[in-house]
Design a protein around this motif. Sequence first.
Motif, PDB file in Angstrom:
ATOM      1  N   TRP A   1      -2.295 -73.580  89.752  1.00 23.72           N
ATOM      2  CA  TRP A   1      -3.127 -72.398  89.497  1.00 23.72           C
ATOM      3  C   TRP A   1      -2.846 -71.323  90.543  1.00 23.72           C
ATOM      4  CZ3 TRP A   1      -6.547 -70.285  92.994  1.00 23.72           C
ATOM      5  CH2 TRP A   1      -7.272 -69.177  92.525  1.00 23.72           C
TER       6      TRP A   1
ATOM      7  N   GLY B   1       0.421 -69.450  89.996  1.00 25.06           N
ATOM      8  CA  GLY B   1       0.298 -68.434  88.960  1.00 25.06           C
ATOM      9  C   GLY B   1      -0.468 -67.216  89.439  1.00 25.06           C
TER      10      GLY B   1
ATOM     11  N   CYS C   1       3.721 -66.766  85.030  1.00 29.46           N
ATOM     12  CA  CYS C   1       2.304 -66.979  85.358  1.00 29.46           C
ATOM     13  C   CYS C   1       1.617 -67.812  84.270  1.00 29.46           C
ATOM     14  CB  CYS C   1       1.586 -65.643  85.515  1.00 29.46           C
ATOM     15  SG  CYS C   1       2.149 -64.653  86.910  1.00 29.46           S
TER      16      CYS C   1
ATOM     17  N   TRP D   1      -0.139 -71.510  84.709  1.00 35.16           N
ATOM     18  CA  TRP D   1      -1.540 -71.743  84.365  1.00 35.16           C
ATOM     19  C   TRP D   1      -1.693 -72.749  83.237  1.00 35.16           C
ATOM     20  CZ3 TRP D   1      -2.463 -65.830  84.992  1.00 35.16           C
ATOM     21  CH2 TRP D   1      -2.829 -65.574  86.320  1.00 35.16           C
TER      22      TRP D   1
ATOM     23  N   LEU E   1      -9.519 -73.843  82.413  1.00 29.23           N
ATOM     24  CA  LEU E   1      -8.369 -73.123  82.963  1.00 29.23           C
ATOM     25  C   LEU E   1      -7.510 -72.465  81.889  1.00 29.23           C
ATOM     26  CD1 LEU E   1      -7.029 -75.181  85.977  1.00 29.23           C
ATOM     27  CD2 LEU E   1      -8.287 -73.047  85.970  1.00 29.23           C
TER      28      LEU E   1
ATOM     29  N   TYR F   1      -6.961 -68.544  81.705  1.00 35.71           N
ATOM     30  CA  TYR F   1      -5.950 -67.746  82.407  1.00 35.71           C
ATOM     31  C   TYR F   1      -4.745 -67.393  81.542  1.00 35.71           C
ATOM     32  CZ  TYR F   1      -8.574 -68.333  86.693  1.00 35.71           C
ATOM     33  OH  TYR F   1      -9.563 -68.281  87.645  1.00 35.71           O
TER      34      TYR F   1
ATOM     35  N   ASN G   1     -11.907 -65.185  88.780  1.00 30.72           N
ATOM     36  CA  ASN G   1     -11.798 -66.370  89.634  1.00 30.72           C
ATOM     37  C   ASN G   1     -13.154 -66.825  90.141  1.00 30.72           C
ATOM     38  OD1 ASN G   1      -9.002 -66.351  89.333  1.00 30.72           O
ATOM     39  ND2 ASN G   1      -8.676 -65.093  91.146  1.00 30.72           N
TER      40      ASN G   1
END
Length: 275
Positions: A170, A173, A207, A211, A229, A232, A257
Amino acid sequence: MLRYLVTLSRPRFWLYLAGPVLVGVSYAAADVPELFSAPAVALFAYFLVPANVYLYGVNDVFDRDVDEANPKKEGREARFRGGRAVTAVVAVSGALLLALAPVVPAVAYPWLAGWFLLATEYSAPPFRFKTTPFLDSLSNGLYVLPGAAAYAAVAGQHPPLLAVAGGWLWAMGMHTFSAIPDIEPDRDAGIRTTATALGERRTYAYCAACWLAAAGVFALVDWRLGALLLAYPVLVFGIVRSSIDVDRAYWWYPYVNTLVGMAFTLGGLWRLTNA
């Protein structure tokens, strides 16, 4: 000077280091009093402000020339203005990590040492990871290490490696996404990063891949964490499809976040109160 130091420490990003501490403590605690144990409080206090002053202070010291042409340094961030007092505050903020030694169990020391090494060498010579494509991304697992240290300090044992791996992916990314607005200033300054090497479109894909991998690894820990998650890569897809300016989208992520971190923490607290 105080106002400048606060700006230097990036207040919008304070929870990027302190938030993982809350997550680690919420899953490590065996009962409610452990949430407020001395190691938990000490680690949160350090990673909320002093660690940010050190991390971003070192970054700004060694990026003075690069930041001259970086528009992000106007307004929400500050260009390093030098001076012995500022340098001393940055150095003391790093040294304060040693003050945790009497409070934090030794099992957490490797995670704290790893954080200090990466926080320093991300920007400073001889390694200066931020100027090497893919190593800049990989080294940003440093943001997960405060949470791993907090878990170890409270639980008395190392955190699950899958959780650390998921958090590391994470962070990779997140770091690379944050480098997209810097592509042109970095290229103008001759700085090579993952984002400058890939270009904007392929960096978005990188990215999203990080993720998606993070979501898959966290799903092995708990499917609900993995599902959370997925927000993202979905958000990246939305940004690309809508052609939203990345300079604008970049400033959404402290809020995104914080919300995701809050959900992680509430999950840990729910586990604790329903055990």
